[in-house]
Write a protein that holds these residues in place. Structure first.
Motif, short mmCIF file in Angstrom:
data_model
loop_
_atom_site.label_atom_id
_atom_site.label_comp_id
_atom_site.label_asym_id
_atom_site.label_seq_id
_atom_site.Cartn_x
_atom_site.Cartn_y
_atom_site.Cartn_z
N VAL A 8 47.99 46.60 46.42
CA VAL A 8 47.84 46.02 48.01
C VAL A 8 48.50 44.63 47.95
O VAL A 8 48.13 43.52 48.79
CB VAL A 8 46.19 45.07 47.98
N ASP A 9 49.70 44.60 47.72
CA ASP A 9 50.23 43.88 47.55
C ASP A 9 50.54 42.11 46.22
O ASP A 9 50.85 41.39 47.37
CB ASP A 9 51.53 43.83 48.67
N ILE A 21 40.93 47.52 32.17
CA ILE A 21 41.41 47.13 31.54
C ILE A 21 42.61 45.69 31.20
O ILE A 21 42.74 46.45 33.15
CB ILE A 21 42.23 48.48 30.97
N LEU A 22 43.50 45.63 31.28
CA LEU A 22 43.56 44.21 32.10
C LEU A 22 45.34 45.38 33.05
O LEU A 22 45.31 44.13 34.06
CB LEU A 22 44.33 42.97 30.95
N HIS A 23 45.71 45.99 32.43
CA HIS A 23 46.42 46.30 32.63
C HIS A 23 46.19 47.02 34.11
O HIS A 23 47.08 47.54 34.89
CB HIS A 23 47.88 47.47 31.92
N ASN A 24 45.00 47.78 33.64
CA ASN A 24 44.29 48.64 35.16
C ASN A 24 44.37 47.59 36.68
O ASN A 24 44.44 47.94 37.43
CB ASN A 24 43.43 49.57 34.96
N ILE A 25 43.27 45.97 36.21
CA ILE A 25 43.94 45.27 36.36
C ILE A 25 45.07 44.89 37.58
O ILE A 25 45.09 44.46 38.66
CB ILE A 25 43.18 44.12 36.30
N HIS A 26 46.27 45.23 37.22
CA HIS A 26 47.13 44.64 36.98
C HIS A 26 47.36 45.32 38.66
O HIS A 26 48.44 45.21 39.75
CB HIS A 26 48.24 44.51 36.14
N GLN A 27 47.59 46.74 37.91
CA GLN A 27 47.20 48.06 39.39
C GLN A 27 46.88 47.17 40.22
O GLN A 27 47.64 47.75 41.24
CB GLN A 27 47.58 48.90 37.94
N SER A 28 45.93 47.51 39.81
CA SER A 28 45.35 47.68 41.70
C SER A 28 45.00 46.61 41.97
O SER A 28 45.14 46.28 44.01
CB SER A 28 42.95 47.27 40.88
#
Lengths: 485, 485
Positions: free
Chosen positions: A127-128, A116-123
């Motif tokens: 790592v900054d 999910i796109l939001h989870n990619i944002h979080q990942s």
């Protein structure tokens, strides 16, 4: 011709794959949220590995069964709903959601298509880093669908569309072979760019099972402003000036018309509007600057320079993160306010930047010649991408104008095409705009698209009826057979 | 099978087109500057309009005559020289050189395919804009060739490869139809992205006759520095830090090895080297900053922060435009110094950024296991793109190592492939790397490439023998005929 899934064929799929691969088919898979498209019966298959996807595709190929790849189901053009198709496979990516590798030093992240796109944002954030693809539906949209439709969103101006954020793909082709193209390379000139061919093909050439994505350094300091401009033409000059001031640091440059602010006031009274009197045209500017530049100072400098040239009349520069969020909240609530008003016809169009002002003027005249309507024209000005939506006057409803809907749509699309624009800037063709594609596309482009579709998916099993009509594919194949006789 | 141009067929071409369309065939068209490829006899045709290109292609299609599209002739992989082809057409773009439209407000420029890169730079400059594609051969390379080969160069880090700088194309397909795709749009999701399929296809899918290109605001202030780094790994950390300092403002980040500096000292004594003792590894950093940032101050700040972490030992920051030019002159003269020394084997490879340091270490060991050589490894570090060139020891010549050349090439390419890299980062496949493509490409990618080639160019008239072998195309077609029986 595609075959329906018979009980015998279904049994064959069930024998080949684990039980978990066959979740219960909920209505949501057959009908999009707005209820405009509805599929007939289907078999829901949710593989857990790329090898399982390949198995499904091989079996489907053997029996000439249609496959509709399914991500988050958030598409707006019916690409995920195979109306009129015989009993087919809905191939959901919901069990392939892993973010498999993150390379912070390389600015690369590799994810399965169901992530999910939001989870990619979080990942990325962990790592900054930043993955800049940002959409209203990011809480449910899956990256495979975002790439298959070349999604856009609010950060395109700075970071590009989905295609510009992808370094490589893993794909299952319609014959069931797997292309491992999960490259982390920035440069690779070995052969045709199949990645870009797949991106934006809306599931009609194969199934994206994983992607290698570009991450970015997070801008050190962010700022947001709302500037009141004379009109779209002044807004464009303001953008050119902002680029001279800040280079690529402008992440968003969004045009907002008073109509959108009025709709928010009318339907969403909790959203604070910062202007006592709604101005005719506002731009929302978002910048992400290096640490040596202060966002508020830089935006103020821009305002002052723009004011000297008469490009801006008034403005607000966010002084806190809370104010930034408030400004963005206005832009983000326009689609919801639109839904509550209920549009007669909505359009996702783009025109050359230099034609935007003229398009808005001529569009108003065209709509007026059809009847009395309210127009809310807003969107990603920096990309020339306008959401051009037509609403009934107060006291009227969309139902009152049902009979004028097609006329409005045609008029807007004709004008767009006449001015060198696109009738699908970011939402894709899906099933909604197959006719528009035929009407407005260059014939030599369509012919080449059909040749490619026939070459890669000769039985037409992939997302049948999306982008290209089945019938044309069959004709292309028959013509090829004829030539070969 | 392709036919040779017979006198009768040549007469047909000459009847169809004006006299001026047939310039005299100079040797330069049949042989690349380094003399590594040499074509047999050909007919040189230089149309002046897209319609004339289409006429040529239609006639060639009718008679199954091979066509080699010809730009500036600067390609390094033999893509412009059809060795072993029967008498064919060299289709030169030299008479289609117009820059047809410039839209400064939109940051768009439209040029015919024969426009010389340097002239496009000047046209952009005249409206205070930048077209960032920058190559050693920009004085003679034509934009059609740059796009057909997806050229790279020194500004890729910031602005992308040629494909990233192109909004639209006009193309003559192998059947002679014209696709008018000269879009000025930033967003257009209507159908397959044929633009990206054409870009990088090296003239094997059709002929690019014109392009719509992206321009950029010129960075207000530019700066250049040479920093001495511990090694490639420190250089990558320095790049990450530079991005945190300056965002996208880094236009070039070039790695230079002492070997390159030594070669310059040996062969080009007029080029001033600014270090008293050549350091082992140097990076050249070029930045283009907004006007609020001083380049020298910003680079100094970066140096100081990097020094604290031990990433840099020493450095020079240009204090004038003249010094900037001097620093760049070092980087730009490395290829010439290489030529004067005479390499045994040269490689244009890319690896994932995180693998660069390891690649350089392992590469050294691999070469050492073959014999005693000097290695000059330099290039576009920010893109993971290394020019990895192997030279004889002093006193030896390339001829002395002729018998080891293939072994070296294979060893370097094997290592590159093993580490997830590409054996053609920016120069393309041409005729030089057809075997490498077969050896290293994912089979499912090759299969799909062949299907696309067979679908778009079924007779194989376009740049025969480049990228894909003719024989495979014939096999694909025969297989299709068999299937159709």
């Amino acid at each position: 011709m595609l075959n329906p899934i018979t009980p015998e064929i279904e049994a064959e799929f069930r024998r080949a794959l684990p039980l978990k691969t066959f979740p219960e088919l909920q209505d949501a898979y057959l009908q999009e949220p707005r209820g405009r498209y509805k599929a007939g019966d289907a078999l829901l298959i949710a593989p857990s590995t790329t090898a399982e996807v390949a198995q499904v595709v091989k079996l489907a190929d053997t029996h000439a069964i249609g496959i509709v790849p399914y991500g988050g189901g958030t598409g707006l053009v019916g690409g995920q709903i195979a109306e009129n198709a015989p009993r087919h496979i809905i191939l959901s990516m919901e069990r392939m959601t892993a973010i498999t590798q993150v390379f912070p030093q390389e600015n690369v992240l590799i994810a399965q298509a169901g992530a999910i796109l939001h989870n990619i944002h979080q990942s990325a954030d962990a790592v900054d880093r930043l993955f800049p693809l940002s959409l209203a539906s990011e809480g449910s949209a899956r990256i495979g669908g975002c790439l298959a439709t070349n999604a856009g969103g609010v950060n395109v101006l700075r970071y590009g569309n989905a295609r510009d954020l992808c370094l490589g793909l893993e794909v299952v082709w319609p014959n069931g072979t797997i292309w491992n193209g999960l490259s982390r390379l920035r440069k690779d000139n070995t052969g045709y760019d199949l990645r870009h061919l797949m991106i934006g093909s809306e599931g009609t050439l194969g199934i994206i099972t994983a992607a290698s994505l570009r991450l970015f350094a997070k801008p050190a300091r962010a700022g947001t402003a709302l500037f009141v401009v004379e009109g779209p033409s002044a807004a464009l000059n303001l953008m050119a000036m902002a680029r001279d001031h800040m280079g690529e640091a402008i992440s968003a440059f969004e045009l907002i018309h008073r109509q959108g602010l009025d709709f928010i006031a009318e339907t969403l009274p909790d959203i604070r509007l910062p202007f006592p009197e709604p101005p005719e045209w506002v731009v929302l500017i978002d910048v992400g600057l290096p640490k040596a530049l202060d966002p508020a100072d830089t935006l103020l400098q821009l305002f002052e320079d723009a004011q000297k040239l008469g490009l801006v009349h008034d403005g607000l520069i966010a002084q806190s993160e809370q104010q930034r969020a408030e400004f963005w909240s206005i832009r983000e609530h326009i689609p919801e306010a639109n839904r509550r008003i209920g549009s007669v016809s909505s359009h996702d169009i783009s025109v050359p930047l230099g034609c935007i002002a003229e398009f808005i003027d001529r569009g108003r005249d065209v709509i007026r010649s059809i009847g009395d309507f309210r127009i809310n024209c807003f969107g990603h000005l920096g990309d020339g991408n306008l959401h051009y939506n037509v609403f009934p006057m107060p006291g009227k409803s969309r139902a009152d104008h049902q009979h004028q809907r097609d006329q409005i749509k045609s008029a807007v699309h004709d004008l767009t095409h006449k001015m060198g624009g696109s009738v699908s800037a970011e939402h894709g063709v899906g099933r909604l705009k197959v006719g528009d594609l035929e009407r407005f596309s260059d014939p030599a482009k369509l012919q080449t698209m059909r040749a490619i579709k026939a070459a890669i998916d000769p039985k037409g099993i992939m997302n049948p009826g999306a982008v290209l009509r089945d019938i044309e594919l069959r004709q292309t194949n028959l013509r090829k057979d004829l030539d070969a006789l």
